[in-house]
Design an enzyme around this catalytic site. Structure first.
Site, mmCIF file in Angstrom:
data_model
loop_
_atom_site.group_PDB
_atom_site.id
_atom_site.type_symbol
_atom_site.label_atom_id
_atom_site.label_comp_id
_atom_site.label_asym_id
_atom_site.label_seq_id
_atom_site.Cartn_x
_atom_site.Cartn_y
_atom_site.Cartn_z
ATOM 1 N N SER A 15 24.252 23.977 71.353
ATOM 2 C CA SER A 15 24.078 22.640 71.949
ATOM 3 C C SER A 15 25.379 21.983 72.386
ATOM 4 C CB SER A 15 23.359 21.679 70.989
ATOM 5 O OG SER A 15 22.121 22.194 70.630
ATOM 6 N N LYS A 18 26.577 24.568 77.187
ATOM 7 C CA LYS A 18 27.029 25.748 77.933
ATOM 8 C C LYS A 18 26.356 25.810 79.296
ATOM 9 C CE LYS A 18 26.508 28.977 75.126
ATOM 10 N NZ LYS A 18 25.289 29.744 75.203
ATOM 11 N N CYS A 382 0.499 17.008 86.395
ATOM 12 C CA CYS A 382 -0.272 18.109 85.809
ATOM 13 C C CYS A 382 -1.244 17.579 84.752
ATOM 14 C CB CYS A 382 0.664 19.177 85.277
ATOM 15 S SG CYS A 382 -0.137 20.784 85.204
ATOM 16 N N HIS A 508 4.325 20.228 89.637
ATOM 17 C CA HIS A 508 5.469 19.644 88.914
ATOM 18 C C HIS A 508 6.602 19.321 89.884
ATOM 19 C CE1 HIS A 508 4.195 20.358 84.729
ATOM 20 N NE2 HIS A 508 3.506 21.353 85.263
ATOM 21 N N GLU A 510 9.057 17.472 89.537
ATOM 22 C CA GLU A 510 10.362 17.275 88.885
ATOM 23 C C GLU A 510 11.282 18.486 89.041
ATOM 24 O OE1 GLU A 510 7.465 17.627 87.385
ATOM 25 O OE2 GLU A 510 7.584 18.513 85.377
#
Ligand code: GLN
Length: 537
Positions: A15, A18, A382, A508, A510
């Protein structure tokens, strides 16, 4: 000019960002006119993340060709123009799958099939496959140095330099430089250990990205450089920033792209850097003129990685309106327990995102009702479109107990039903309706107003859809079926007549939004929410 390769690894803890670091390197190289390809290797055994829970994995990012991939590909898509498909995310499971298929076919007849060279060769081929026509391939290795699972990948990238020659390859290692409050000091030891571990595998990093909460003083950089055998200028401060979009800007200040092109012999080809457009957008993002509060009613809201692309698309929609988005993450089950008013009365816009399974469904349906009855802009994605349809059927059309076949096998009114192409599907992996499909818009619709064209293409990931048996009943009461598949068989968008902004889509959107090109539906949803908020004040 031969293709160059950058391998990005991470150490100390996971976390650290990377994926964002890799995406930012891609962004900076593109700003120098270089063409990049990106690949993420994931060391787990699932063939793809499609079968994992969002709690395990975060969002599943879907590509045009219908691959279910790691959420880092979303970062690549938002920061670069690199082409992304099923070739750009390989897991240990996918690599073994391919090697075992070849073994069964007899491709290695007579041989003992082993991790080295067969698995490592397969990994290297995964990188080489992307080299055609690009200046730089950036390959990110998931996991953290020291994990058992990452070893074959690290061995493969070690061999890569041996195979290709040193001047074409660099290793970038992302590590943590923590500030220890009790000592009042930044500590370099974790970085030293992580690099030592890499070196034991035979990899000498060329660049260290040091994640830290404060600038690294020069002496500290010198110390890291000395102990890790890295050039001092290649010890880069990767400081925590407020917005992920600042990362490339910060890296450039540290000279990262200049160092990379020099190391890779691209100094001439990539001499000119132009990040002006990006800088301008980041500045806009940091200096909004308005604020709007968006309630996202979901079921993994304590883990926002599950809604990564959605989160970013809303921010992009905000930037397009010079607005900051004030996120209000609502757990749908809380609405079921405490009623809708407590959670949504402050919302300028309400969004129900995608999801699976029945937990929280009734809370989401209540949220839709609240948006519909109070004229609050609503955006359903969705599952959010399924909820909108169910709510409309129940509360406007009087179809009591209307439901989706996903949640109730014996609803008298399955207004959302299994896609007929899914009826014989037994395997769960990679078998949903996935990827880009065309859709035709009704010219008199909010969707058409947003896209300003009739033919669009958007990405899907679902098994259930609007049940055509209910088209007439629902449209007669004012549910507009504003987007259909070109053959007219599938309902892709529903809208409400007599409502300021109510759009729910099967796809979707996004996944296709980025800062430089905010998605039109997110842009218009935010615009409508701003308007609603202003009306309320
Ligand atoms: N669970 C629903 C389906 O499979 C919706 C999927 C989604 O929201 N991505 O159709």
């Amino acid at each position: 000019m031969p293709t160059k390769y950058i391998f990005v690894t991470g150490g100390v803890v996971s976390s650290l960002g990377k994926g964002l670091a890799s995406a930012s390197i891609g962004c900076l190289l593109e700003s120098r006119g270089l063409k990049v390809a990106m690949i993420k290797f994931d060391p787990y055994l699932n063939v793809d993340p499609g079968t994992m829970s969002p709690y395990q994995h975060g969002e599943v990012y879907v590509t045009d060709d219908g691959a279910e991939t790691d959420l880092d590909l979303g970062h690549y898509a938002r920061f670069t123009n690199a082409r992304l498909s099923q070739l750009n995310n390989l897991t240990t499971g996918a690599i073994y799958n391919s090697v075992i298929t070849k073994e069964r076919r007899g491709d290695y007849l007579g041989k003992t099939v082993q991790v080295v060279p067969h698995i490592t060769n397969e990994i290297k081929e995964g990188v080489l496959r992307l080299a055609k026509g690009v200046d730089v391939v950036i390959a990110e290795i998931g996991g953290t140095i020291g994990d058992i699972e990452s070893l074959p990948f690290l061995e493969a990238i070690r061999q890569f330099k041996y195979d290709m020659g040193g001047e074409h390859i660099i290793y970038v290692h992302l590590t943590l430089v923590p500030y220890i409050a009790a000592a009042g000091e930044l500590k370099t030891k974790p970085t030293q250990h992580s690099v030592k571990e890499l070196m034991q595998i035979g990899i000498q990093p060329d660049i260290l990205l040091c994640r830290t909460d404060r600038p690294l003083p020069k002496e500290l950089k010198s110390k890291i450089a000395l102990f890790c055998n890295v050039n001092e200028e290649a010890v880069i401060t990767a400081r925590d920033v407020e917005s992920i979009y600042q990362v490339p800007v910060e890296f450039r200040k540290e000279g990262l792209d200049r160092i990379i092109i020099n190391l890779l012999g691209l100094a001439k080809k990539g001499a000119k850097s132009d990040l002006r457009e990006w800088d301008k957008l980041v500045l806009q993002l940091q200096n909004p003129k308005h604020t709007t509060t968006i309630a996202v009613v979901g079921k993994y809201v304590d883990l926002q990685d599950s809604y990564k692309s959605l989160n970013e698309a809303l921010i992009h929609g905000g930037v397009a309106n010079r607005a900051a988005v004030n996120f209000h993450w609502v757990e749908a089950e809380d609405i079921e327990k405490n009623g809708v008013e407590a959670y949504l009365s402050q919302a300028d816009g309400i969004l129900v995102p995608g999801g699976f399974g029945d937990r929280g469904i009734e809370g989401k349906i209540q949220a839709v009702r609240y948006a519909r009855e109070n004229n609050i802009p609503y955006f359903g994605i969705c599952l959010g479109m399924h909820c909108a349809t169910i709510e409309f059927a129940r509360n406007v059309c009087g179809l009591t107990d209307a439901n989706s076949a996903e949640f109730s096998k014996n609803s008298p009114h399955p207004v959302i039903d299994l896609l007929h192409t899914q009826k014989d599907v037994r395997n769960k992996g990679g078998t949903m309706r996935l990827g880009d499909y065309p859709c035709r818009l009704d010219k008199k619709s909010l969707a058409y107003k947003a896209y300003d064209k009739q033919s669009i293409g958007e990405r899907h990931r679902h098994r259930y859809e609007f049940n055509n048996r209910y088209r007439e009943d629902l449209s007669a009461k004012g549910l507009k079926l504003s987007g259909l598949s070109p053959d007219g068989n599938l309902v892709e968008i529903v809208e409400l007549e007599n409502h300021p902004w109510f759009v729910a889509c099967q796809f979707h959107p996004e996944f296709k939004s980025n800062l430089r090109n905010p998605h039109p539906l997110f842009r218009d949803f935010i615009a409508a929410s701003l308007k609603h908020g202003q009306g309320n004040n």
